[in-house]
Design a protein around this motif. Structure first.
Motif, PDB file in Angstrom:
ATOM      1  N   ARG A 257       0.774  -1.039  -0.031  1.00 20.57           N
ATOM      2  CA  ARG A 257       0.130  -0.057   0.095  1.00 20.57           C
ATOM      3  C   ARG A 257       0.758   1.263   0.172  1.00 20.57           C
ATOM      4  N   GLU A 258       1.987   1.308   0.772  1.00 21.05           N
ATOM      5  CA  GLU A 258       2.844   2.435   0.883  1.00 21.05           C
ATOM      6  C   GLU A 258       3.516   3.076  -0.234  1.00 21.05           C
ATOM      7  N   GLN A 259       3.932   1.684  -0.820  1.00 21.18           N
ATOM      8  CA  GLN A 259       5.001   1.861  -1.783  1.00 21.18           C
ATOM      9  C   GLN A 259       4.206   1.991  -3.242  1.00 21.18           C
ATOM     10  N   LEU A 260       3.168   1.104  -3.543  1.00 20.43           N
ATOM     11  CA  LEU A 260       2.781   1.162  -4.780  1.00 20.43           C
ATOM     12  C   LEU A 260       1.273   1.896  -5.027  1.00 20.43           C
ATOM     13  N   SER A 261       0.420   2.253  -4.205  1.00 16.50           N
ATOM     14  CA  SER A 261      -0.825   2.637  -3.977  1.00 16.50           C
ATOM     15  C   SER A 261      -1.069   3.923  -5.103  1.00 16.50           C
ATOM     16  N   ASP A 262       0.025   4.941  -5.131  1.00 19.84           N
ATOM     17  CA  ASP A 262      -0.001   6.217  -5.821  1.00 19.84           C
ATOM     18  C   ASP A 262       0.273   5.847  -7.350  1.00 19.84           C
ATOM     19  N   THR A 263       0.524   4.860  -7.643  1.00 22.28           N
ATOM     20  CA  THR A 263       1.129   4.581  -9.103  1.00 22.28           C
ATOM     21  C   THR A 263      -0.177   4.626 -10.069  1.00 22.28           C
ATOM     22  N   PRO A 264      -0.196   5.622 -11.052  1.00 23.07           N
ATOM     23  CA  PRO A 264      -1.177   5.875 -11.773  1.00 23.07           C
ATOM     24  C   PRO A 264      -1.523   4.556 -12.616  1.00 23.07           C
ATOM     25  N   LEU A 265      -3.206   4.490 -12.691  1.00 22.63           N
ATOM     26  CA  LEU A 265      -3.871   3.528 -13.184  1.00 22.63           C
ATOM     27  C   LEU A 265      -3.369   1.845 -12.528  1.00 22.63           C
ATOM     28  N   LEU A 266      -2.676   1.745 -11.698  1.00 22.28           N
ATOM     29  CA  LEU A 266      -2.698   0.615 -11.118  1.00 22.28           C
ATOM     30  C   LEU A 266      -3.192   0.327  -9.976  1.00 22.28           C
ATOM     31  N   SER A 267      -3.849  -0.838  -9.682  1.00 23.26           N
ATOM     32  CA  SER A 267      -4.639  -1.126  -8.328  1.00 23.26           C
ATOM     33  C   SER A 267      -4.332  -2.679  -7.953  1.00 23.26           C
ATOM     34  N   PHE A 268      -4.339  -2.908  -6.672  1.00 25.54           N
ATOM     35  CA  PHE A 268      -4.091  -4.221  -6.315  1.00 25.54           C
ATOM     36  C   PHE A 268      -4.953  -4.522  -5.077  1.00 25.54           C
ATOM     37  N   ASN A 269      -5.584  -5.551  -4.864  1.00 23.16           N
ATOM     38  CA  ASN A 269      -6.698  -5.616  -3.754  1.00 23.16           C
ATOM     39  C   ASN A 269      -6.429  -7.058  -3.166  1.00 23.16           C
ATOM     40  N   PRO A 270      -6.189  -6.981  -1.687  1.00 21.96           N
ATOM     41  CA  PRO A 270      -6.580  -8.310  -1.073  1.00 21.96           C
ATOM     42  C   PRO A 270      -7.813  -8.754  -0.852  1.00 21.96           C
ATOM     43  N   GLY A 271      -8.310  -9.642  -1.495  1.00 22.96           N
ATOM     44  CA  GLY A 271      -9.718  -9.906  -1.469  1.00 22.96           C
ATOM     45  C   GLY A 271      -9.927 -11.118  -0.302  1.00 22.96           C
ATOM     46  N   ILE A 272      -9.335 -11.720   0.089  1.00 20.85           N
ATOM     47  CA  ILE A 272      -9.624 -12.687   1.181  1.00 20.85           C
ATOM     48  C   ILE A 272      -8.401 -13.282   1.859  1.00 20.85           C
ATOM     49  N   ILE A 273      -8.278 -13.303   3.124  1.00 17.35           N
ATOM     50  CA  ILE A 273      -7.331 -13.731   4.016  1.00 17.35           C
ATOM     51  C   ILE A 273      -7.596 -14.265   5.142  1.00 17.35           C
ATOM     52  N   ALA A 274      -6.675 -15.342   5.665  1.00 19.15           N
ATOM     53  CA  ALA A 274      -6.905 -15.929   6.749  1.00 19.15           C
ATOM     54  C   ALA A 274      -5.710 -16.519   7.450  1.00 19.15           C
ATOM     55  N   GLY A 275      -5.431 -16.774   8.671  1.00 17.39           N
ATOM     56  CA  GLY A 275      -4.176 -17.217   9.380  1.00 17.39           C
ATOM     57  C   GLY A 275      -4.430 -17.985  10.570  1.00 17.39           C
ATOM     58  N   GLY A 276      -3.354 -18.654  11.049  1.00 13.56           N
ATOM     59  CA  GLY A 276      -3.633 -19.283  12.473  1.00 13.56           C
ATOM     60  C   GLY A 276      -2.559 -20.503  12.339  1.00 13.56           C
ATOM     61  N   THR A 277      -2.954 -21.373  13.224  1.00 14.62           N
ATOM     62  CA  THR A 277      -2.131 -22.569  13.363  1.00 14.62           C
ATOM     63  C   THR A 277      -2.030 -23.504  12.077  1.00 14.62           C
ATOM     64  N   ARG A 278      -3.258 -23.670  11.631  1.00 17.44           N
ATOM     65  CA  ARG A 278      -3.565 -24.610  10.484  1.00 17.44           C
ATOM     66  C   ARG A 278      -4.280 -23.669   9.518  1.00 17.44           C
ATOM     67  N   LEU A 279      -4.357 -24.029   8.159  1.00 17.60           N
ATOM     68  CA  LEU A 279      -5.024 -23.769   7.186  1.00 17.60           C
ATOM     69  C   LEU A 279      -5.544 -24.606   6.283  1.00 17.60           C
ATOM     70  N   SER A 280      -6.630 -24.342   5.435  1.00 20.76           N
ATOM     71  CA  SER A 280      -7.050 -25.517   4.530  1.00 20.76           C
ATOM     72  C   SER A 280      -7.707 -24.544   3.276  1.00 20.76           C
ATOM     73  N   ASP A 281      -6.896 -24.702   2.297  1.00 21.35           N
ATOM     74  CA  ASP A 281      -7.198 -23.823   1.071  1.00 21.35           C
ATOM     75  C   ASP A 281      -8.071 -24.725   0.279  1.00 21.35           C
ATOM     76  N   ARG A 282      -9.370 -24.146   0.136  1.00 13.66           N
ATOM     77  CA  ARG A 282     -10.466 -24.846  -0.671  1.00 13.66           C
ATOM     78  C   ARG A 282     -10.624 -24.351  -2.181  1.00 13.66           C
ATOM     79  N   GLY A 283      -9.718 -23.537  -2.685  1.00 14.62           N
ATOM     80  CA  GLY A 283     -10.005 -22.869  -3.929  1.00 14.62           C
ATOM     81  C   GLY A 283      -9.953 -21.505  -3.814  1.00 14.62           C
ATOM     82  N   SER A 284     -10.443 -20.759  -5.058  1.00 16.49           N
ATOM     83  CA  SER A 284     -10.104 -19.383  -4.994  1.00 16.49           C
ATOM     84  C   SER A 284     -10.940 -18.557  -4.071  1.00 16.49           C
TER      85      SER A 284
END
Length: 440
Positions: A257-284
């Motif tokens: 966010r701090e280094q790239l968010s001001d770049t013209p016509l560029l966007s990036f979005n973290p849409g889904i997030i999880a964390g902990g002791t264990r993870l199970s990634d079930r797709g997109s």
């Protein structure tokens, strides 16, 4: 190659007698479009009333079958490209090559058969909501555009003008959720673009009939994973335990966010997030996590999207993101992986010139000029896979409306006839251009 000079020669410098003849011919085209407008709307409603969510393969094939019969009826050679290799229904390709005007430009017209609405969705049919508006799943995105393609070609066929054109229509069955690998799922489209000189896309762009798309940002997915030392939370920040996976993930996202968010016509979005002791990634879209508030997180993940306006911007951004990821907090690690995605549709002089010609068609027919959409407001689309292979490309020539991708999708039917007329006249004018040389 088609040049700006050749465009201007036709659009601006006709001698009066020829200009009067062209006006007469173009009036015939408009009259023909208007005469068949009821038939065109019937076809639109028939297609919208068939569910063709991307993963409803039978529905996508049914829509493709109806359009196949339509193109067959006006002399096109049609082919269904089976999608088994990329886990989708497939694509419709329809081709018409002139025997009377072989030096005319080769024009690719792009649509798609699928929608975002699943087979079991409760939004399934057309409803007249008054004031020249129709609601329906995929009516603007983009079955309206599909019908505009066919109706314009049908009008020219009925007037005997189709014989002057070299046309290839590609209607994909996976625009809303592309099959993988993209090398296979987009092959029919790329092959058609390599054949073509000009590409016309019939998405609804930003819903404004007075705009069209000369540049689109690309879209690439990314997945960021971090890891740390699991331990009692009282030991976090110590030399032995470090900062844990979630703090590492948070550091990286904040630096993005701090280094790239001001770049013209560029966007990036973290849409889904999880964390902990264990993870199970079930797709997109689904990630399950387990952890405790008094345990330092051992693993974390975030999935997002990246949109860039040029290949150079995309490469530079990916490099910058990887450099940020590599600066790990103590006792942590992280990896960033980019998915296959849609390339950017770059702004070119050819695209600008083609838009100028399309805008002149609009004005000559009594409508308003057409200007370029801000790329920030133009999402990824199939034309992005074609644009680099042609001399000129524009998109956003479809049926306009509001609420795309939602249950409030409504078409402004006053734009239906307008854009069929403009497309048909544009094709007629393009049929009189001569290629200066063959494509390499």
């Amino acid at each position: 190659m088609l040049t700006k000079a050749s465009l201007l020669l036709f659009s601006c410098c006709l001698i009066p007698s020829i200009a009067l003849a062209e006006v007469s011919i173009e009036k015939q085209i408009v009259d023909q479009v208007n005469n068949q407008l009821g038939e065109s709307q019937d076809l639109l409603e028939k297609l919208v009333n068939i569910n063709s969510g991307t993963m409803n393969f039978a529905g996508v094939r049914q829509v493709g079958g109806i359009l196949t019969n339509q193109f067959d009826s006006i002399g096109f050679i049609t082919q269904w490209v089976d999608g088994n290799e990329f886990d989708r229904a497939g694509h419709l390709v329809a081709t018409y090559e002139s025997t009377k005007n072989p030096t005319a430009p080769k024009i690719l017209m792009i649509g798609h058969l699928d929608t975002v609405f699943a087979e079991n969705d409760d939004f399934q049919s057309v409803t007249d909501v008054g004031k020249n508006r129709l609601a329906g799943p995929g009516i603007t995105d983009m079955k309206g555009g599909d019908v505009i393609i066919f109706a314009a070609l049908q009008a020219l066929h009925k007037l005997g003008m189709l014989e002057q054109l070299n046309i290839k229509v590609v209607m994909t069955g996976d625009e809303e959720s592309s099959g993988r690998p993209l090398e296979k799922s987009k092959k029919a489209l790329v092959d058609a673009a390599i054949w073509a000189d000009i590409a016309l896309g019939f998405e609804d762009a930003d819903g404004d009939i007075n705009t069209a798309v000369t540049a689109r940002r690309g879209s690439v997915g990314w997945t960021l994973k971090s890891s740390g030392n699991a331990a009692h939370s009282s030991q976090i920040f110590t030399d032995a335990v470090g900062y844990g996976a979630i703090f590492e993930l948070a550091r990286i996202l904040n630096d993005f966010r701090e280094q790239l968010s001001d770049t013209p016509l560029l966007s990036f979005n973290p849409g889904i997030i999880a964390g902990g002791t264990r993870l199970s990634d079930r797709g997109s879209s689904i990630i399950e996590s387990f952890g405790k508030r008094n345990v330092v997180a051992q693993t974390a993940i975030v999935k997002g999207g990246l949109r860039a306006v040029s290949p150079e911007q995309l490469v530079n951004t990916q490099s910058a993101m990887q450099q940020i990821v590599a600066q790990h907090l103590a006792k942590t690690d992280a990896t960033l992986v980019f998915d296959e995605g849609y390339p950017p549709m770059q702004q070119t002089q050819g695209n600008v010139d083609l838009l100028a010609l399309y805008s002149k068609v609009s004005v000559d027919l009594g409508y308003k000029p057409v200007s370029a959409v801000n790329p920030r407001n133009a999402g990824a689309a199939d034309i992005s896979f074609a644009a680099d292979h042609v001399d000129m490309a524009i998109d956003g020539l479809g049926l306009m409306g509001t609420g795309g991708h939602t249950k409030d999708e409504v078409a402004d039917m006053t734009t239906f006839a307008q854009n069929i007329q403009k497309t048909a006249v544009l094709l007629y004018r393009l049929s009189m251009f001569k290629k200066e040389r063959q494509k390499n």
